[in-house]
Design a protein around this motif. Structure first.
Motif, short mmCIF file in Angstrom:
data_model
loop_
_atom_site.label_atom_id
_atom_site.label_comp_id
_atom_site.label_asym_id
_atom_site.label_seq_id
_atom_site.Cartn_x
_atom_site.Cartn_y
_atom_site.Cartn_z
N LEU A 33 0.82 -1.21 0.00
CA LEU A 33 0.00 0.00 0.00
C LEU A 33 0.85 1.26 0.00
N ALA A 34 1.90 1.27 0.83
CA ALA A 34 2.76 2.45 0.94
C ALA A 34 3.39 2.79 -0.41
N ARG A 35 3.78 1.77 -1.14
CA ARG A 35 4.43 2.01 -2.43
C ARG A 35 3.42 2.35 -3.53
N LEU A 36 2.22 1.78 -3.43
CA LEU A 36 1.20 2.07 -4.45
C LEU A 36 0.51 3.41 -4.23
N LEU A 37 0.30 3.76 -2.95
CA LEU A 37 -0.46 4.98 -2.64
C LEU A 37 0.42 6.21 -2.43
N HIS A 38 1.71 5.99 -2.03
CA HIS A 38 2.63 7.09 -1.69
C HIS A 38 2.16 7.78 -0.41
N PRO A 39 3.03 8.60 0.22
CA PRO A 39 2.73 9.10 1.57
C PRO A 39 1.37 9.76 1.75
N GLU A 40 0.94 10.62 0.80
CA GLU A 40 -0.31 11.37 1.01
C GLU A 40 -1.52 10.46 1.09
N PHE A 41 -1.72 9.59 0.08
CA PHE A 41 -2.90 8.74 0.08
C PHE A 41 -2.76 7.56 1.04
N PHE A 42 -1.51 7.18 1.34
CA PHE A 42 -1.28 6.19 2.39
C PHE A 42 -1.74 6.77 3.73
N GLY A 43 -1.51 8.07 3.90
CA GLY A 43 -1.99 8.75 5.10
C GLY A 43 -3.51 8.84 5.13
N VAL A 44 -4.15 9.10 3.98
CA VAL A 44 -5.61 9.14 3.91
C VAL A 44 -6.19 7.79 4.31
#
Length: 488
Positions: A33-44
Motif C-alpha cells: 500500500l505504501a508504495r502504491l499509494l505514496h505518503p499522502e494517500f497512504f496517510g488518507v
C-alpha cells in the motif's frame, strides 16, 4: 505444571502462526500500500482506518473480553449450557452495539472530513469504513469465541484467509485507479469473505453453542465486569490506541500520518510476535494460587528474554529497515521509529492487564487506562505541535510505560504477583552488550553480511545471558520437557 505448559505451547504454536500471519501479512500489505499509494494517500487510508477503529470501540465496549472470560470459565467447569447462555446473551448486546456506530460513521463521514480534518477526499473513504466497521466487529466476536474455546487453529485459519484475501483484492483496485477508497473497499470485501469462512467453521465445529436450551445467568455479575471493561475499552479506544494518528491528521496533515503509521506498523508487527495475552487470558482464568503465580512468572521471564534484544536490535537497524521496506520517500519515519521501538521492550508487561481481568478485577486496569488516556491526549497535543511526528512517538511511549509500570506495582499489592527483578535487568544488560557489539563491528554492505551480523549479535546476547545466569539449566530442562512432551 509441565502438562499445563504443553497445553499452552500447543495453543501458542497456533497463536504464533496467527500472529506471524497477521504481522508478516500486515507488514507486506502495508509495504504494498505504501508504495502504491505514496505518503499522502497512504496517510488518507490510515487516517480513515484510525477513525473507523475509534468507532469500532463503541461496537465492542469490552463485550469480546467479557465473553472470553465467562465462556472459558463455564467450559472449564464442564458446563456447556452455561457457556451457551453466556454466549447468546453477550451476542445480543454485541449486535445492538455494532449497528448504531456503523450507521453513525456513514452519516458523519462528510462533516468529519470537511469540518474536522479539512480534507474533502476523506468523505468516501470514511463512508466505506462504516461498512467495514460492521463486518469487522462480528469477525472479532467470532474470533473471540474460538479464543474462549482455546481453539487457536481456527483463528490462524481466519488470519491466513484475511491476509491472503487482502493481498488478492486490494492491489488491483488501487492499480485500476481507485486509490485510497479502493483500498478500503477491497479491505471490506476481504473482511466479509473471511467472516463467512469463520461462520462455516463455527457452525460445523460447535453447533452445540448455537443450538439448545439456555439457563438463567448472573447478569448483574456479568454486567458489572462488562461495565468496567466498557469504560476502559471506550477510553482506550478513543484516546489510547488511535489518538496519535487522528491528532496528527488534525494538527499536521495526512502525509505526516503516513510517515508515522509506516513506522508504527513495523513496531506493531514485532509486538504481536512477542505477545501471548490472547492464549493466556482463558488459561489464567482457570488457574488459582501458586499455580497461577508460577505460570505467570515463567511466561514473563521467557517473553522478556525475547522482547529486550528485539527492541534494541530493531532500533539499531531503523534506517535501513525503513529504506528497504518502504523506500527513500519514507525516511522521515526513521526518527519516530527509533522511539517507538521502546514499546517492544515492555510487551511482556501486557500480561498484568489480563491478570486483573482473568481474576474479575477489571476496575484496576480501567482506572489506569483512563488516567493514561487523558495524559496521552494532552501530551500528544503539546508534543505534536512542538516536535511533529517525533512528538507523537514520545507521547505514545511515555504513556504506555506509565500504564504498564503502574499495573505492575498494583499487581504486587492486589494479587500478590510480581516478576522477579532479574527477569528484567538481566535481559536488559545482555541487550546492551549486544548493542555495543553492533556499534563496533563494520556496517554490513550486503544482505548476507547483515544476516551474519544478526546471528553473531544473537549469539553474543545468548552467551551473555548464560554468563550472568539469565538462562540456566533449569530453563533448558523445562523447555525440553515441554517440547519433547515428557511427563513429570
Amino acid at each position: 505444571m509441565v502438562e499445563l505448559a504443553k497445553k499452552v505451547l500447543k495453543n501458542a504454536l497456533f497463536n504464533s502462526s496467527s500472529i506471524i500471519l497477521r504481522g508478516l501479512g500486515g507488514l507486506i500489505f502495508s509495504i504494498v500500500l505504501a508504495r502504491l499509494l505514496h505518503p499522502e494517500f497512504f496517510g488518507v487510508y490510515h487516517l480513515s482506518l484510525s477513525v473507523a477503529f475509534i468507532f469500532l470501540t463503541f461496537t465492542d465496549l469490552g463485550v469480546n473480553r467479557t465473553m472470553v472470560r465467562y465462556v472459558s470459565y463455564a467450559l472449564g467447569k464442564g458446563n456447556i449450557i452455561l457457556a451457551r447462555s453466556f454466549l447468546r446473551y453477550l451476542f445480543k448486546i454485541k449486535f445492538l452495539l455494532t449497528f448504531f456506530p456503523s450507521i453513525a460513521l456513514i452519516l458523519l463521514s462528510e462533516p468529519l472530513a470537511i469540518y474536522v480534518f479539512h480534507e474533502s477526499e476523506l468523505i468516501l473513504p470514511l463512508g466505506i469504513t462504516g461498512i467495514f466497521l460492521f463486518f469487522f466487529s462480528f469477525l472479532d466476536f467470532i474470533s473471540a469465541a474460538f479464543e474462549s474455546l482455546q481453539e487457536f487453529k481456527y483463528i490462524a485459519i481466519k488470519q491466513l484467509a484475511y491476509e491472503g484475501l487482502k493481498l488478492i483484492i486490494v492491489p488491483p483496485l488501487i492499480l485500476l485507479g481507485y486509490s485510497a477508497y479502493g483500498a478500503l473497499a477491497g479491505l471490506t470485501m476481504a473482511v466479509i469473505l473471511t467472516l463467512l469462512i469463520l461462520l462455516i467453521f463455527s457452525l460445523k465445529r460447535h453447533p452445540y453453542l448455537l443450538k439448545g436450551d439456555i439457563i438463567r445467568i448472573e447478569k448483574r455479575k456479568v454486567l458489572r465486569f462488562l461495565g468496567y471493561l466498557t469504560f476502559s475499552t471506550l477510553i482506550a479506544g478513543l484516546f489510547f490506541h488511535h489518538i496519535d494518528a487522528v491528532m496528527l491528521g488534525i494538527l499536521m496533515g495526512s502525509e505526516d500520518v503516513g510517515y508515522y503509521r509506516a513506522a508504527f506498523n513495523i513496531v506493531v508487527a514485532f509486538m504481536g510476535l512477542l505477545s501471548a495475552t490472547t492464549i493466556l487470558f482463558p488459561v489464567f482464568t482457570q488457574l488459582e494460587g501458586d499455580e497461577l503465580k508460577n505460570a505467570f512468572k515463567k511466561t514473563f521471564k521467557y517473553m522478556s528474554m525475547f522482547a529486550f534484544p528485539c527492541a534494541f536490535g530493531l532500533a539499531f537497524i531503523a534506517n535501513p529497515v525503513i529504506k528497504v521496506v518502504y523506500g527513500e520517500e519514507y525516511l522521515p519515519a526513521v526518527f519516530p521509529f527509533y522511539i517507538l521501538c521502546l514499546i517492544i521492550a515492555i510487551t511482556p508487561m501486557d500480561f498484568f492487564g489480563i491478570l486483573f481481568e482473568a481474576k474479575e478485577k477489571p476496575e484496576y486496569p480501567a482506572v489506569i487506562t483512563i488516567i493514561a488516556s487523558c495524559a496521552n491526549v494532552i501530551l500528544n497535543y503539546v508534543f505534536i505541535l512542538k516536535f511533529g511526528i517525533v512528538g507523537a512517538a514520545i507521547a505514545t511511549v511515555f504513556v504506555r510505560y506509565f500504564a504498564v509500570v503502574t499495573l505492575v506495582f498494583l499487581s504486587k499489592k492486589v494479587l500478590g504477583i510480581f516478576p522477579d527483578i532479574d527477569t528484567v535487568y538481566k535481559p536488559l544488560f545482555s541487550s546492551l552488550i549486544m548493542l555495543i557489539f553492533l556499534f563496533f563491528i563494520p556496517k554490513p554492505i550486503t544482505i548476507i553480511e547483515g544476516l551474519i551480523e544478526i546471528v553473531a549479535a544473537a549469539a553474543i546476547y545468548i552467551l551473555t545471558m548464560f554468563l550472568i545466569r539469565g538462562i540456566n539449566r533449569e530453563d533448558v530442562k523445562y523447555l525440553s520437557a515441554i517440547l519433547c512432551q515428557e511427563k513429570d
